[in-house]
Design a protein around this motif. Structure first.
Motif, mmCIF file in Angstrom:
data_model
loop_
_atom_site.group_PDB
_atom_site.id
_atom_site.type_symbol
_atom_site.label_atom_id
_atom_site.label_comp_id
_atom_site.label_asym_id
_atom_site.label_seq_id
_atom_site.Cartn_x
_atom_site.Cartn_y
_atom_site.Cartn_z
ATOM 1 N N PRO A 154 0.847 -1.198 0.000
ATOM 2 C CA PRO A 154 0.000 0.000 0.000
ATOM 3 C C PRO A 154 0.883 1.249 0.000
ATOM 4 C CG PRO A 154 -0.791 -1.598 1.601
ATOM 5 C CD PRO A 154 0.534 -2.104 1.098
ATOM 6 N N HIS A 155 0.383 2.320 -0.585
ATOM 7 C CA HIS A 155 1.221 3.501 -0.819
ATOM 8 C C HIS A 155 1.934 3.999 0.446
ATOM 9 C CE1 HIS A 155 2.724 6.982 -2.940
ATOM 10 N NE2 HIS A 155 2.306 7.738 -1.935
ATOM 11 N N ALA A 156 1.200 4.180 1.528
ATOM 12 C CA ALA A 156 1.825 4.704 2.755
ATOM 13 C C ALA A 156 2.915 3.778 3.267
ATOM 14 C CB ALA A 156 0.764 4.919 3.836
ATOM 15 N N GLU A 157 2.682 2.487 3.169
ATOM 16 C CA GLU A 157 3.696 1.511 3.600
ATOM 17 C C GLU A 157 4.900 1.556 2.662
ATOM 18 O OE1 GLU A 157 4.051 -3.296 4.377
ATOM 19 O OE2 GLU A 157 2.064 -2.387 4.181
ATOM 20 N N GLY A 158 4.657 1.750 1.382
ATOM 21 C CA GLY A 158 5.746 1.849 0.416
ATOM 22 C C GLY A 158 6.608 3.072 0.646
ATOM 23 N N VAL A 159 5.964 4.203 0.936
ATOM 24 C CA VAL A 159 6.697 5.437 1.241
ATOM 25 C C VAL A 159 7.564 5.230 2.479
ATOM 26 C CG1 VAL A 159 6.432 7.826 2.039
ATOM 27 C CG2 VAL A 159 5.076 6.996 0.115
ATOM 28 N N ALA A 160 6.935 4.704 3.532
ATOM 29 C CA ALA A 160 7.665 4.497 4.785
ATOM 30 C C ALA A 160 8.803 3.492 4.599
ATOM 31 C CB ALA A 160 6.709 4.026 5.874
ATOM 32 N N GLY A 161 8.548 2.428 3.862
ATOM 33 C CA GLY A 161 9.578 1.411 3.646
ATOM 34 C C GLY A 161 10.746 1.918 2.825
ATOM 35 N N THR A 162 10.448 2.685 1.796
ATOM 36 C CA THR A 162 11.515 3.259 0.971
ATOM 37 C C THR A 162 12.379 4.196 1.790
ATOM 38 O OG1 THR A 162 10.160 3.066 -1.033
ATOM 39 C CG2 THR A 162 11.981 4.636 -1.098
ATOM 40 N N ALA A 163 11.739 5.100 2.529
ATOM 41 C CA ALA A 163 12.497 6.038 3.362
ATOM 42 C C ALA A 163 13.292 5.311 4.437
ATOM 43 C CB ALA A 163 11.552 7.058 3.994
ATOM 44 N N ALA A 164 12.678 4.326 5.080
ATOM 45 C CA ALA A 164 13.362 3.595 6.147
ATOM 46 C C ALA A 164 14.583 2.861 5.611
ATOM 47 C CB ALA A 164 12.404 2.611 6.818
ATOM 48 N N HIS A 165 14.449 2.242 4.456
ATOM 49 C CA HIS A 165 15.598 1.523 3.885
ATOM 50 C C HIS A 165 16.751 2.486 3.596
ATOM 51 C CE1 HIS A 165 17.609 -1.758 1.736
ATOM 52 N NE2 HIS A 165 18.084 -0.773 0.988
ATOM 53 N N ILE A 166 16.440 3.604 2.986
ATOM 54 C CA ILE A 166 17.479 4.588 2.682
ATOM 55 C C ILE A 166 18.079 5.143 3.974
ATOM 56 C CG2 ILE A 166 17.881 6.869 1.660
ATOM 57 C CD1 ILE A 166 15.881 5.988 -0.570
ATOM 58 N N ASN A 167 17.243 5.437 4.961
ATOM 59 C CA ASN A 167 17.753 5.953 6.237
ATOM 60 C C ASN A 167 18.639 4.931 6.950
ATOM 61 O OD1 ASN A 167 16.571 8.523 6.148
ATOM 62 N ND2 ASN A 167 14.653 7.759 6.989
#
Length: 73
Positions: free
Chosen positions: A21-34
């Motif tokens: 889901p979009h919100a999970e994808g946003v959070a996951g992408t940012a978390a991985h990069i962070n």
């Protein structure tokens, strides 16, 4: 590292998370990069986003606000 390489890498991460889901994808992408990118890489990616460099997947752009901006050294 070249901006094109960083964009490629960020897009690979986003491609993985696009199945969520979009919100999970946003959070996951940012978390991985962070969690896994060193500060220099995050700084360069955020600069590329601010410059409007082409080629970034929408999920990377949406995650940009959640990517931690490193302190300038």
């Amino acid at each position: 590292m070249s901006p094109d390489k960083l964009i490629y890498m960020a897009n690979q991460i986003a491609t993985f998370f696009e199945s969520k889901p979009h919100a999970e994808g946003v959070a996951g992408t940012a978390a991985h990069i962070n969690d896994f990118w060193e500060p220099r890489m995050r700084r360069q990616l955020l600069a590329a986003i601010e410059e409007g460099r082409p080629g970034l997947r929408p999920l990377v752009l949406d995650a940009a606000q959640e990517i931690r901006r490193p302190a300038d050294a």
